[in-house]
Design an enzyme around this catalytic site. Structure first.
Site, mmCIF file in Angstrom:
data_model
loop_
_atom_site.group_PDB
_atom_site.id
_atom_site.type_symbol
_atom_site.label_atom_id
_atom_site.label_comp_id
_atom_site.label_asym_id
_atom_site.label_seq_id
_atom_site.Cartn_x
_atom_site.Cartn_y
_atom_site.Cartn_z
ATOM 1 N N GLU A 50 -75.720 -22.606 -43.237
ATOM 2 C CA GLU A 50 -76.619 -22.686 -42.076
ATOM 3 C C GLU A 50 -76.233 -23.858 -41.175
ATOM 4 O O GLU A 50 -76.295 -23.765 -39.951
ATOM 5 C CB GLU A 50 -78.067 -22.815 -42.558
ATOM 6 C CG GLU A 50 -79.074 -23.074 -41.467
ATOM 7 C CD GLU A 50 -80.073 -24.137 -41.858
ATOM 8 O OE1 GLU A 50 -80.234 -25.101 -41.088
ATOM 9 O OE2 GLU A 50 -80.691 -24.016 -42.941
ATOM 10 N N HIS A 51 -75.822 -24.963 -41.763
ATOM 11 C CA HIS A 51 -75.414 -26.137 -40.983
ATOM 12 C C HIS A 51 -74.079 -25.911 -40.279
ATOM 13 O O HIS A 51 -73.949 -26.136 -39.077
ATOM 14 C CB HIS A 51 -75.290 -27.355 -41.901
ATOM 15 C CG HIS A 51 -76.569 -28.083 -42.123
ATOM 16 N ND1 HIS A 51 -76.831 -29.309 -41.590
ATOM 17 C CD2 HIS A 51 -77.680 -27.733 -42.834
ATOM 18 C CE1 HIS A 51 -78.035 -29.706 -41.950
ATOM 19 N NE2 HIS A 51 -78.565 -28.776 -42.717
ATOM 20 N N GLU B 261 -80.170 -34.845 -45.265
ATOM 21 C CA GLU B 261 -81.423 -34.087 -45.282
ATOM 22 C C GLU B 261 -82.060 -34.138 -46.666
ATOM 23 O O GLU B 261 -83.274 -34.305 -46.806
ATOM 24 C CB GLU B 261 -81.163 -32.635 -44.870
ATOM 25 C CG GLU B 261 -82.428 -31.804 -44.772
ATOM 26 C CD GLU B 261 -82.180 -30.396 -44.262
ATOM 27 O OE1 GLU B 261 -83.107 -29.567 -44.338
ATOM 28 O OE2 GLU B 261 -81.054 -30.110 -43.798
ATOM 29 N N GLY C 192 -110.910 -18.913 -53.150
ATOM 30 C CA GLY C 192 -110.731 -19.972 -52.164
ATOM 31 C C GLY C 192 -111.944 -20.224 -51.292
ATOM 32 O O GLY C 192 -111.904 -21.066 -50.400
ATOM 33 N N HIS C 193 -113.037 -19.516 -51.549
ATOM 34 C CA HIS C 193 -114.240 -19.645 -50.722
ATOM 35 C C HIS C 193 -114.830 -21.041 -50.856
ATOM 36 O O HIS C 193 -114.681 -21.703 -51.888
ATOM 37 C CB HIS C 193 -115.269 -18.586 -51.129
ATOM 38 C CG HIS C 193 -116.135 -18.138 -50.001
ATOM 39 N ND1 HIS C 193 -117.218 -18.864 -49.569
ATOM 40 C CD2 HIS C 193 -116.079 -17.037 -49.212
ATOM 41 C CE1 HIS C 193 -117.805 -18.225 -48.565
ATOM 42 N NE2 HIS C 193 -117.126 -17.124 -48.323
ATOM 43 N N GLU C 194 -115.523 -21.496 -49.825
ATOM 44 C CA GLU C 194 -116.122 -22.831 -49.851
ATOM 45 C C GLU C 194 -117.624 -22.793 -49.621
ATOM 46 O O GLU C 194 -118.266 -23.841 -49.512
ATOM 47 C CB GLU C 194 -115.443 -23.728 -48.804
ATOM 48 C CG GLU C 194 -113.976 -23.963 -49.110
ATOM 49 C CD GLU C 194 -113.298 -24.860 -48.084
ATOM 50 O OE1 GLU C 194 -114.013 -25.409 -47.220
ATOM 51 O OE2 GLU C 194 -112.070 -25.002 -48.151
ATOM 52 N N LEU D 67 -104.555 -19.774 -24.603
ATOM 53 C CA LEU D 67 -105.632 -20.702 -24.259
ATOM 54 C C LEU D 67 -105.342 -22.113 -24.773
ATOM 55 O O LEU D 67 -105.615 -23.104 -24.095
ATOM 56 C CB LEU D 67 -106.954 -20.219 -24.855
ATOM 57 C CG LEU D 67 -107.783 -19.220 -24.049
ATOM 58 C CD1 LEU D 67 -109.015 -18.825 -24.841
ATOM 59 C CD2 LEU D 67 -108.188 -19.798 -22.701
#
Length: 1172
Positions: free
Chosen positions: A125-126, A203, A407-409, A985
């Protein structure tokens, strides 16, 4: 860059679930998800006759005949085509576009690295960007993009590598031509080999002290022996060079296999590196003056490149590539363009979407607890379970259904229960696709110190909740609600930046879905079919739920070493992960623990959530066509307490609004203690609203409440239908908050850790932060803030809140689907609830500090993390007033001209480090501006400063010799950037708010500056550069901050010293193989002294029969003199002549003049004519 498994934007079903990655697989876990596998089959095949041949253009291709499904709100046109080489491309025609983009996704990532060369996909990739046969100049691509208002990037994932760019619409054909060549005729220039090896290595070292990367690699390391998931995807110089070093040691490598030292280009031709691809560095340092032979890394580097070319020639196959192009051209024109440019990519007959059918979790990996030591201060627990690959389950998304609950809070949730116990500060849950073939379901808890002490109880609580889910009935309305939320979100999705969108599309083109549903399948959730018990949706959810068993889980505990000692004692035995050195230990879960985890739920506090009352019901948008969208908001209401700016949406036509309400007070910035208490207050407000606001967030309406130097701010974003309900509750909580001692203790601990962890951040973030600190009138260091946290008590904080809210000035901005009377009512509601006394806006302002003319200051500070190998330089050159167009616009143009060469010279050629940037910097308050160069490197900051100044001196010549055509290209690129329309927006609000926030109200600045640029000449820019940037200037005002690593660097020896020593060795009668010692030691310039000594020790010992050992001893004694005579580029000894070193930062700040107070630059005269 290498990419971790990143979370996408928040899905419709869970706050923390991670949207699936663009990969494909059959079931690898042994679980029998019948309907999911049926979907794989249906998604992988297209019905006969769905592709139509097109042969009228420059190259033939096929068009998918069914229209691509899209949102009714989406005004773009789509077409899917397939080239004869197998490459698929999604063409996107956007008639309104002022920016084009493309992304090409290759279905090969770091899991496909050769076993003996970790990091090769990342290295590819580099190096891929370093020139092509058609465009051999190394930085041709980046330079073309920079001159056409564009940029580019790439990342390597586990099973894919993605390359992308954006550019001005007119320049798309030229950009695509350069881009396409990377995939059929890259040079992989030999001269770039060692430099890009260094870039990969830099990196990796940048990430070496990052807990995210360290824990990620521990999890990979602790998977099945021999599984590709174990691979070290980032790679470093060691991993990529080991094969070459071994071959060299064995004498098995000759040249590059062709006997003459030349190197084949990627297509097999014997093309050497083109001369024009290798411009020299300005005022070359020792390390940047290597020969071409040294640039290719010698024997080792050539072997690495040979293996890369071999791997690329095998793995980068056209049928594995998926392309998305967004442009203003018609679909026919885009089709011809893509076909002509991308058809030369060869189809090598490789499997298009190779699957890894084996999950990395086997019996030895499941049922374990892994403890990991962290660098930063936090406590976390992750419970994970193996899953099949999730995209085949795209219709009903069953794992995400479960994430909605775990995952509800809200009330009854696992998060709510553990938070009330004082054990967690956050919780997330969701599926995560690890690679094309397997996935994981993860529940992650962020714990308090008390929660860490109870970690076993927390794990058991997770299984209690899962047990409760198994015992529960799930009415179909739960899935219907998810389906409605996803459909609403998809229908009213706003446009993104075109390159972001192109990346998303190209990634998801690899999903196993019908081709016409590429856009809809990842985003929409279908309702359950209650009449189909097998494939209706609920059964696959139940099968996944049944698989979430403790015997199939792995828990990972994360904390600092001293926390383990506090909770578990000092006698723990630790192992080390090989690449990052992260300490970890593995224990099997005891039979007693497993038994408890399998017991039915007995926690009455846990129950399923109810219906979501925040789902919008009014989605009406009154669309009034306008000739041109307004380019500013209007002042619609002004009282002694507040000012409200408003703009009714006139271009995006979505039932959404964004509100910013800045509640300013002189209290927060009066002292470091006041600043800390303001932060604690804001955090407590957010903490108290978690349960109430969570449903709103799921339904697409979110808020944020935070503290800052001038007070507190509230932002609201989402569907406007119930926005006022959320706003009212947040404001009432702000006004009536009672400080709970228990919650304050939790919030204080979190604040303390945040401040501590900031100091362990990347060095360049620290040098940037301290530069801002030195140039801000009222600012406090993290150390000062940290010192105040422990002693804040509830009573004092309660008084602080009252004082903060007693006298305020409110600045508000409302943009979107709200009329001005609605916006005015929001402001009135805020005034009524807060009941504050008014103060003038001029009492709450921010100002910067101005460097004096003819100044050259340096402040040196240590990097607090003693194991951090990198240092950093932030180099700031002050220009002048940002409020003056004649200063602001030319400064922006000069920065634009400098930015690409700075990256190309300081990073690509001189290899100073992975983080290199040159940008325009507005100081605090936005009234003053300058240019900032930042470099993070293993080299010392004093040396980095010398290289930056060498670069700046050379830029004088570049500016002098720049052609009129090139200068005009830079001007045009900047003008196009300023004239770009906002894409949504959020972008529109950001533009307006910066002018309101700072008080200048210069809403037409972008257009005015673009017009002003027409009359800026090259002589103007050269004069600006010579006065304010050239190091030889007699009036330049400059400040640099040196964040210096405390980690000792290994001693090095210069190339000149090595050459002198080799000559002495030959003079004493030894046989010296010049090419051999250069390959071994000088391929990367200066060599570690230890490596140099080891090489010659072995070499001289091998000739002991020929030359007396006393001669060798004599030679050894001469080395210190050579080191002194030919010193290495010893960063620590570099001298920054003419600089004044800052000894007392506070005294320095006190000596500087403050910038002028902000004032409106334009009087718009909106009131009193605008009414509400």
């Amino acid at each position: 860059m290498l990419r971790l498994l990143a979370a996408a934007r928040r899905p419709v079903f869970s706050r923390s679930s991670i949207l699936p990655r663009p990969l494909v697989s059959p079931n690898p876990t042994g679980l029998h998800f019948r309907s999911g596998l049926a979907m794989v089959a249906s998604g992988k095949s297209d019905a006969p006759g769905t592709w139509t041949r097109v042969s009228t253009g420059p190259a033939p291709y096929e068009v998918y005949s069914k229209p691509v499904e899209k949102s009714p709100q989406d005004d773009r046109e789509y077409r899917l085509i397939r080239l004869d080489n197998g490459l698929q491309a999604m063409l996107v025609h956007d008639a309104k576009a002022d920016k084009a983009a493309a992304s090409l996704d290759v279905a090969v990532g770091h899991l496909y690295d050769p076993d003996d060369m970790p990091g090769l996909a990342h290295f590819c990739e580099h190096l891929l960007f370093m020139g092509t046969e058609q465009y051999p100049k190394e930085n041709e691509y980046s330079e073309y993009l920079a001159k056409n208002n564009g940029s580019s990037n790439a990342y390597t994932g586990t099973s894919n590598t993605n390359y992308y760019f954006n550019v001005s619409t007119a320049a798309l054909p030229g950009a695509l031509s350069r881009f396409a060549a990377f995939f059929h005729s890259p040079l992989f220039s030999p001269s770039c080999t060692i430099r890009e090896l260094n870039a990969v290595d830099s990196e990796h070292k940048k990430n070496h002290q990052s807990d995210m990367w360290r824990i990620f690699q521990v999890n990979k390391h602790l998977s099945k022996e021999g599984h590709p998931w174990r691979k070290f995807g980032s790679g470093n110089k060691e991993s990529l060079s080991e094969v070459g070093r071994k071959l060299k040691a064995q004498g098995a490598q000759n040249g590059n296999g062709n006997g003459n030292g030349t190197t084949k280009s990627a297509d097999g031709s014997l093309a050497p590196t083109p001369n024009d691809s290798r411009a020299g560095s300005p005022a070359p340092s020792v390390n940047s003056a290597n020969s071409e032979l040294e640039g290719d890394g010698g024997v080792v580097g050539r072997e690495t490149r040979r293996r890369l070319v071999e791997w690329w020639s095998r793995e980068y196959c056209a049928s594995r590539m998926r392309l998305c192009v967004v442009g203003k051209e018609s679909l026919d024109e885009l089709g011809d363009l893509v076909a002509s440019l991308f058809s030369p990519i060869p189809n090598r007959g490789r499997e298009p979407l190779h699957l890894i059918n084996d999950h990395p979790f086997g019996p030895n990996e499941m049922g374990t607890l892994v403890s990991v030591q962290t660098i930063m201060s936090f406590h976390a627990l992750e419970v994970s379970f193996p899953l099949p690959y999730m995209p085949p389950f795209w219709r009903h998304k069953p794992a995400s259904f479960l994430a909605h609950f775990l995952g509800h809070e809200g009330p009854g949730s696992l998060h709510s229960y553990l938070k009330q116990k004082g054990w967690v500060t956050g919780l997330s849950a969701g599926p995560q696709n690890l690679a094309r073939g397997f996935a994981m379901f993860k529940v992650t808890l962020f714990m308090t110190p008390q929660g860490f002490e109870q970690y076993e109880t927390l794990i058991l609580s997770v299984f209690k909740y899962i047990s409760m889910l198994r015992a529960s009935e799930f009415p179909a309305w739960y899935q219907r609600e998810r389906s409605l939320i996803s459909a609403t979100r998809f229908r009213f999705a706003e446009k993104r930046r075109p390159d972001d969108y192109a990346v998303w599309v190209s990634e998801h083109m690899a999903w196993p879905v019908p081709r016409d549903q590429i856009l809809t399948a990842p985003q929409l959730v279908q309702e359950w079919d209650e009449n189909d018990p097998v494939n209706g949706g609920e059964r696959e959810m139940r099968e996944i739920l049944d698989s979430l068993q403790v015997e199939r889980s792995r828990a990972v505990l994360m904390a600092k070493a001293e926390e383990y000692e506090r909770v578990k004692g000092k006698d723990l035995q630790w192992e080390q992960e090989p690449w990052y050195g992260t300490p970890y230990r593995v224990e099997r879960l005891s039979e007693e623990f497993v038994r408890k985890a399998n017991e039915p739920n007995d926690l009455k506090e846990l129950f399923l959530p109810g219906p979501n009352e925040f789902i919008p019901t009014n989605l009406d948008v009154e669309k009034r066509e306008v000739d041109k969208p307004a380019k500013r908001p209007f002042l619609i209401r002004e009282t002694p307490l507040s000012s409200v700016w408003h703009k009714k949406d006139d271009q995006f036509w979505v039932p959404k609004a964004q509100v910013i309400m800045d509640i300013r007070s002189p209290v927060p910035n009066s002292s470091a203690r006041a600043f800390v208490m303001t932060r604690l207050f804001a955090d407590l407000v957010t903490d108290s609203l978690t349960e109430f606001a969570y449903d709103a967030d799921l339904a697409g309406l979110s808020y944020n409440f935070g503290g800052h130097a001038l007070g507190c701010y509230m932002t609201l974003n989402g569907y406007n239908d119930k926005l006022h309900v959320l706003a009212k509750d947040v404001l009432e909580r702000v006004r009536t908050l009672k400080v709970s001692p228990e919650r304050l203790a939790v919030i204080k601990d979190q604040a303390k850790r945040d401040y501590e962890n900031f100091l362990l951040n990347q060095p360049y973030r620290l040098s940037d932060y301290y530069t801002r600190y030195l140039l801000t009138e009222r600012e406090y260091t993290m150390t000062e803030l940290l010192a105040e946290v422990p002693t804040v008590e509830p009573e004092e904080l309660q008084k602080h809140i009252a004082a903060l809210l007693s006298r305020v000035n409110i600045q508000a901005l409302v943009v979107g689907n709200m009329y001005k009377d609605e916006a005015a009512r929001l402001a009135q509601m805020a005034e009524d609830i807060l009941q504050a006394s008014p103060i003038s806006a001029s009492e709450v302002i921010e100002r910067s500090l101005i460097l004096p003319s003819a100044s050259n200051y340096i402040w040196t500070t240590p990097v607090p993390n003693k194991n951090e190998p990198n240092s950093s330089l932030t180099y700031y050159m002050h220009i002048g007033k940002n409020t003056e167009p004649s200063v602001r616009a030319p400064t922006a143009l000069l920065t634009h001209i400098l930015s690409e060469p700075a990256f190309n010279v300081l990073r690509t050629r001189e290899q100073l480090g992975y983080i290199v940037s040159a940008s325009q910097w507005h100081l605090t308050g936005s009234g003053q501006t300058g240019i900032r160069v930042v470099v993070q490197s293993e080299r010392q900051p004093a040396f980095l400063e010398q290289r930056v100044e060498a670069f700046l001196r050379e830029m004088d010549e570049k500016l002098q010799t720049m052609s009129a055509e090139e200068f005009q290209e830079h001007k045009a690129a900047l003008q196009k950037r300023w004239r770009e329309a906002p894409k949504n927006l959020g972008e529109e609000v950001t533009r307006y708010w910066s002018h309101i926030e700072h008080g200048y109200l210069d809403f037409h600045r972008r257009d005015n500056d673009a017009d002003l640029l027409e009359n800026v000449t090259k002589d103007d820019i050269l004069a600006l550069f010579r006065a304010h940037a050239d190091p030889s200037s007699s009036v330049r005002a400059k400040l640099s901050v040196h964040a210096k690593s405390q980690k000792p660097l290994p001693a090095k020896i210069s190339v000149a010293a090595m050459e002198a020593f080799a000559n002495k060795v030959a003079e004493r009668g030894y046989t010296v193989d010049e090419q051999a010692w250069k390959d071994a030691l000088a391929g990367d310039g200066e060599a570690p002294l230890e490596k140099f000594g080891s090489y010659w020790r072995d070499n001289l010992l091998a000739q002991a029969a020929k030359v007396s050992p006393q001669v060798a001893q004599g030679l050894t004694k001469e080395i210190p003199a050579l080191l002194k005579q030919y010193p290495a580029t010893d960063d620590g000894e570099a001298v920054n002549e003419g600089a004044t070193f800052i000894e007392d930062p506070k005294a320095f700040r006190a000596s500087l003049e403050a910038s002028e107070k902000p004032r409106p630059l334009v009087e718009w005269g909106d009131l009193p004519t605008s009414k509400f």
